[in-house]
Design a protein around this motif. Structure first.
Motif, PDB file in Angstrom:
ATOM      1  N   GLY A   1       1.224  -1.596   0.263  1.00  0.00           N
ATOM      2  CA  GLY A   1       0.034  -0.418   0.299  1.00  0.00           C
ATOM      3  C   GLY A   1       0.986   1.477   0.070  1.00  0.00           C
ATOM      4  O   GLY A   1       0.110   2.215   0.154  1.00  0.00           O
ATOM      5  N   GLU A   2       2.034   0.944  -0.179  1.00  0.00           N
ATOM      6  CA  GLU A   2       2.551   2.192   0.128  1.00  0.00           C
ATOM      7  C   GLU A   2       3.796   2.009  -1.653  1.00  0.00           C
ATOM      8  O   GLU A   2       3.480   2.381  -2.756  1.00  0.00           O
ATOM      9  N   LYS A   3       3.546   4.356  -1.555  1.00  0.00           N
ATOM     10  CA  LYS A   3       3.869   4.158  -3.213  1.00  0.00           C
ATOM     11  C   LYS A   3       5.284   4.261  -2.617  1.00  0.00           C
ATOM     12  O   LYS A   3       6.297   4.215  -1.810  1.00  0.00           O
ATOM     13  N   LEU A   4       5.426   3.491  -4.311  1.00  0.00           N
ATOM     14  CA  LEU A   4       7.171   3.499  -4.417  1.00  0.00           C
ATOM     15  C   LEU A   4       7.710   4.673  -5.580  1.00  0.00           C
ATOM     16  O   LEU A   4       7.453   4.825  -6.654  1.00  0.00           O
ATOM     17  N   GLY A   5       8.540   4.614  -5.098  1.00  0.00           N
ATOM     18  CA  GLY A   5       9.439   5.810  -5.728  1.00  0.00           C
ATOM     19  C   GLY A   5      10.513   5.372  -7.142  1.00  0.00           C
ATOM     20  O   GLY A   5      10.497   3.879  -7.661  1.00  0.00           O
ATOM     21  N   ASP A   6      11.213   5.479  -7.933  1.00  0.00           N
ATOM     22  CA  ASP A   6      11.806   6.092  -9.246  1.00  0.00           C
ATOM     23  C   ASP A   6      13.191   4.850  -8.431  1.00  0.00           C
ATOM     24  O   ASP A   6      13.838   5.557  -7.717  1.00  0.00           O
ATOM     25  N   LEU A   7      14.188   4.053  -9.547  1.00  0.00           N
ATOM     26  CA  LEU A   7      15.091   4.090  -8.971  1.00  0.00           C
ATOM     27  C   LEU A   7      15.835   4.517 -10.014  1.00  0.00           C
ATOM     28  O   LEU A   7      16.196   4.937 -10.747  1.00  0.00           O
ATOM     29  N   ARG A   8      17.002   4.997  -8.581  1.00  0.00           N
ATOM     30  CA  ARG A   8      17.311   6.570  -8.682  1.00  0.00           C
ATOM     31  C   ARG A   8      19.201   6.157  -8.840  1.00  0.00           C
ATOM     32  O   ARG A   8      19.698   5.356  -7.949  1.00  0.00           O
ATOM     33  N   THR A   9      19.732   6.222 -10.623  1.00  0.00           N
ATOM     34  CA  THR A   9      21.777   6.073  -9.607  1.00  0.00           C
ATOM     35  C   THR A   9      21.952   7.159  -8.706  1.00  0.00           C
ATOM     36  O   THR A   9      21.902   7.954  -8.575  1.00  0.00           O
ATOM     37  N   LEU A  10      22.923   5.947  -8.351  1.00  0.00           N
ATOM     38  CA  LEU A  10      23.910   7.072  -6.723  1.00  0.00           C
ATOM     39  C   LEU A  10      25.143   6.843  -7.394  1.00  0.00           C
ATOM     40  O   LEU A  10      25.529   6.229  -8.292  1.00  0.00           O
TER      41      LEU A  10
ATOM     42  N   ALA B   1      10.229   3.564  -0.637  1.00  0.00           N
ATOM     43  CA  ALA B   1       8.432   2.439  -0.007  1.00  0.00           C
ATOM     44  C   ALA B   1       8.053   3.537   1.078  1.00  0.00           C
ATOM     45  O   ALA B   1       9.182   3.391   1.972  1.00  0.00           O
ATOM     46  N   GLY B   2       7.586   4.538   0.406  1.00  0.00           N
ATOM     47  CA  GLY B   2       7.009   4.936   1.094  1.00  0.00           C
ATOM     48  C   GLY B   2       7.599   5.887   1.909  1.00  0.00           C
ATOM     49  O   GLY B   2       7.956   6.923   1.348  1.00  0.00           O
ATOM     50  N   PRO B   3       7.771   6.211   3.831  1.00  0.00           N
ATOM     51  CA  PRO B   3       8.848   6.851   4.208  1.00  0.00           C
ATOM     52  C   PRO B   3       9.991   6.572   4.063  1.00  0.00           C
ATOM     53  O   PRO B   3      10.991   6.650   4.647  1.00  0.00           O
ATOM     54  N   VAL B   4      10.112   5.133   4.056  1.00  0.00           N
ATOM     55  CA  VAL B   4      11.696   4.358   4.577  1.00  0.00           C
ATOM     56  C   VAL B   4      12.285   4.281   2.699  1.00  0.00           C
ATOM     57  O   VAL B   4      12.430   4.772   1.616  1.00  0.00           O
ATOM     58  N   SER B   5      13.713   4.834   2.600  1.00  0.00           N
ATOM     59  CA  SER B   5      14.487   4.984   1.367  1.00  0.00           C
ATOM     60  C   SER B   5      15.864   3.677   1.813  1.00  0.00           C
ATOM     61  O   SER B   5      16.169   3.048   2.518  1.00  0.00           O
ATOM     62  N   TYR B   6      15.828   2.898   0.616  1.00  0.00           N
ATOM     63  CA  TYR B   6      16.851   1.898   0.716  1.00  0.00           C
ATOM     64  C   TYR B   6      18.485   2.058  -0.384  1.00  0.00           C
ATOM     65  O   TYR B   6      17.723   3.322  -1.169  1.00  0.00           O
ATOM     66  N   VAL B   7      19.188   1.320  -0.636  1.00  0.00           N
ATOM     67  CA  VAL B   7      19.891   1.112  -1.360  1.00  0.00           C
ATOM     68  C   VAL B   7      20.240  -0.042  -1.648  1.00  0.00           C
ATOM     69  O   VAL B   7      20.153  -1.593  -1.262  1.00  0.00           O
ATOM     70  N   VAL B   8      20.122  -0.288  -3.643  1.00  0.00           N
ATOM     71  CA  VAL B   8      20.471  -1.081  -3.733  1.00  0.00           C
ATOM     72  C   VAL B   8      21.161  -1.286  -5.110  1.00  0.00           C
ATOM     73  O   VAL B   8      22.204  -0.727  -5.768  1.00  0.00           O
TER      74      VAL B   8
ATOM     75  N   ALA C   1      18.912  -5.389  -1.934  1.00  0.00           N
ATOM     76  CA  ALA C   1      18.425  -4.228  -2.070  1.00  0.00           C
ATOM     77  C   ALA C   1      18.984  -3.982   0.374  1.00  0.00           C
ATOM     78  O   ALA C   1      18.877  -5.428   1.206  1.00  0.00           O
ATOM     79  N   MET C   2      19.317  -2.493   0.519  1.00  0.00           N
ATOM     80  CA  MET C   2      19.793  -2.300   1.691  1.00  0.00           C
ATOM     81  C   MET C   2      19.108  -1.644   2.734  1.00  0.00           C
ATOM     82  O   MET C   2      18.472  -0.509   1.192  1.00  0.00           O
ATOM     83  N   GLU C   3      19.152  -1.102   3.462  1.00  0.00           N
ATOM     84  CA  GLU C   3      18.290  -0.171   3.955  1.00  0.00           C
ATOM     85  C   GLU C   3      19.915   1.272   4.262  1.00  0.00           C
ATOM     86  O   GLU C   3      20.562   1.114   3.578  1.00  0.00           O
ATOM     87  N   PHE C   4      19.288   2.247   3.981  1.00  0.00           N
ATOM     88  CA  PHE C   4      19.992   3.298   3.209  1.00  0.00           C
ATOM     89  C   PHE C   4      19.789   3.642   5.201  1.00  0.00           C
ATOM     90  O   PHE C   4      19.158   4.472   5.904  1.00  0.00           O
ATOM     91  N   VAL C   5      21.335   4.470   5.102  1.00  0.00           N
ATOM     92  CA  VAL C   5      22.000   4.555   6.428  1.00  0.00           C
ATOM     93  C   VAL C   5      22.645   6.029   6.358  1.00  0.00           C
ATOM     94  O   VAL C   5      22.755   6.115   5.511  1.00  0.00           O
ATOM     95  N   ASP C   6      21.978   7.143   7.125  1.00  0.00           N
ATOM     96  CA  ASP C   6      22.160   8.188   6.745  1.00  0.00           C
ATOM     97  C   ASP C   6      23.366   8.290   7.750  1.00  0.00           C
ATOM     98  O   ASP C   6      24.281   7.855   8.669  1.00  0.00           O
TER      99      ASP C   6
END
Length: 323
Positions: free
Chosen positions: A24-33, A46-53, A100-105
């Motif tokens: 049910g959460e909105k998924l963003g686009d896959l953006r190159t880092l 994914a909603g308010p959560v960020s991931y690194v792929v 995919a892993m959690e994004f760590v600020d």
């Protein structure tokens, strides 16, 4: 199949897996880092959560630095350990493989090499804290995940890398390599090793190391290899024309004391200090050669020759003092 089509297919696969985790959460686009040197690196929300792929590049084999599953394995093994790492949330072994892993600020800044305006006292605290993390890393048990390399194999690896560098870029390297080969010390019991352990590969939040990243070349080997590589980044003078003076950084001796935490110093550290400098010279020479051959255009590589020469020279000086 085009790269765009393959990347689109990767995005679909990633979004499908994350949708299961975030219904049910909105998924963003896959953006190159930008800035990655292994595989492909993306960000996605994914909603308010960020991931690194991390993904294997299209058309390439999942080996060496492109073996993203190798990275995922150690991150999963270290989950819940004293070593801070991002949490892995999804792994897909189908080609092209990805995880995919959690994004760590946080900030990943190498004080003596990167342009920055950090408080020197903060840099000092981070480096001492990282010495504690390295000790914890070498104390982790992840047996059976890779075969340990002995020191002769480790030296031969860097001998091959150095041989591929044009001779004019590596004055004195053969003599240093011969001296290293003649003085190979007894090996220590193998431990988990990161392979490129330094502040530039650690995300920090304030003075706290929040996540050790860039596990492309982890393995099992002699812990003194990691240790003396880490110590190399304590002094900007090791990197002529590249390094920046940062007042008040811990000295090598300070970092070693923090790492040992009351234990006796391991033997033959000078051999490993010389090996670290030889490795750095080989890596920089390899990168400069690739630039000059047009394989990876990066004019900044032309700044490397003074540091390459200094690494080889000081490695020889260290070995000569112990001959």
């Amino acid at each position: 199949m085009s790269t765009t089509t393959e990347t689109t297919g990767l995005a679909r696969r990633v979004r499908e897996r994350l949708a299961e985790r975030h219904p049910g959460e909105k998924l963003g686009d896959l953006r190159t880092l930008p800035g990655g040197h292994s595989g492909l690196t993306f960000a996605i929300t994914a909603g308010p959560v960020s991931y690194v792929v991390k993904a294997v590049p299209p058309g390439q084999r999942p080996v060496g630095r492109n073996d993203v599953l190798h990275q995922a394995r150690i991150l999963r093994a270290l989950a819940g350990s004293p070593v801070p790492v991002p949490g892995v949330v999804a792994v897909d072994e189908d080609e092209p493989a990805w995880f995919a892993m959690e994004f760590v600020d946080g900030e990943a800044i190498e004080p003596v090499l990167d342009e920055h305006r950090l408080d020197p006292a903060l840099c000092h605290s981070r480096m001492l804290a990282l010495a504690d993390v390295l000790r914890d890393l070498h104390g982790c048990t992840t047996a059976g995940t890779t075969e340990p390399l002995d020191l002769a194999d480790e030296l031969e690896r860097w001998h091959r890398t150095m041989r591929a560098v044009p001779s004019e870029l590596r004055p004195g390297a053969e003599e240093v390599l011969e001296a290293l080969a003649a003085r190979i010390p007894d090996g220590a019991p193998p431990t988990l090793t990161h392979g490129d352990f330094r502040l530039g590969n650690v995300l920090c939040q304030g003075a706290r190391p929040a996540a050790v990243v860039d596990w492309e070349i982890w393995g099992h080997g002699d812990p003194r290899i990691d240790l003396c590589w880490f110590l190399l980044f304590a002094d900007h003078r090791n990197f002529p024309e590249l390094g920046h003076a940062v007042c008040g950084l811990p000295r090598e001796e300070d970092l070693l004391t923090a790492y040992l935490d009351g234990r006796p110093a391991p033997p033959a550290l000078d051999w490993f200090r010389a090996l670290a400098r030889t490795k750095m010279a080989a890596i920089m020479g390899h990168n400069l050669r690739r630039h000059r051959e047009g394989k990876h255009h990066d004019p900044d590589q032309e700044r490397l020759p003074p540091t390459i020469a200094a690494m080889i020279r000081t490695a020889g000086d260290i070995l000569a003092r112990r001959s």
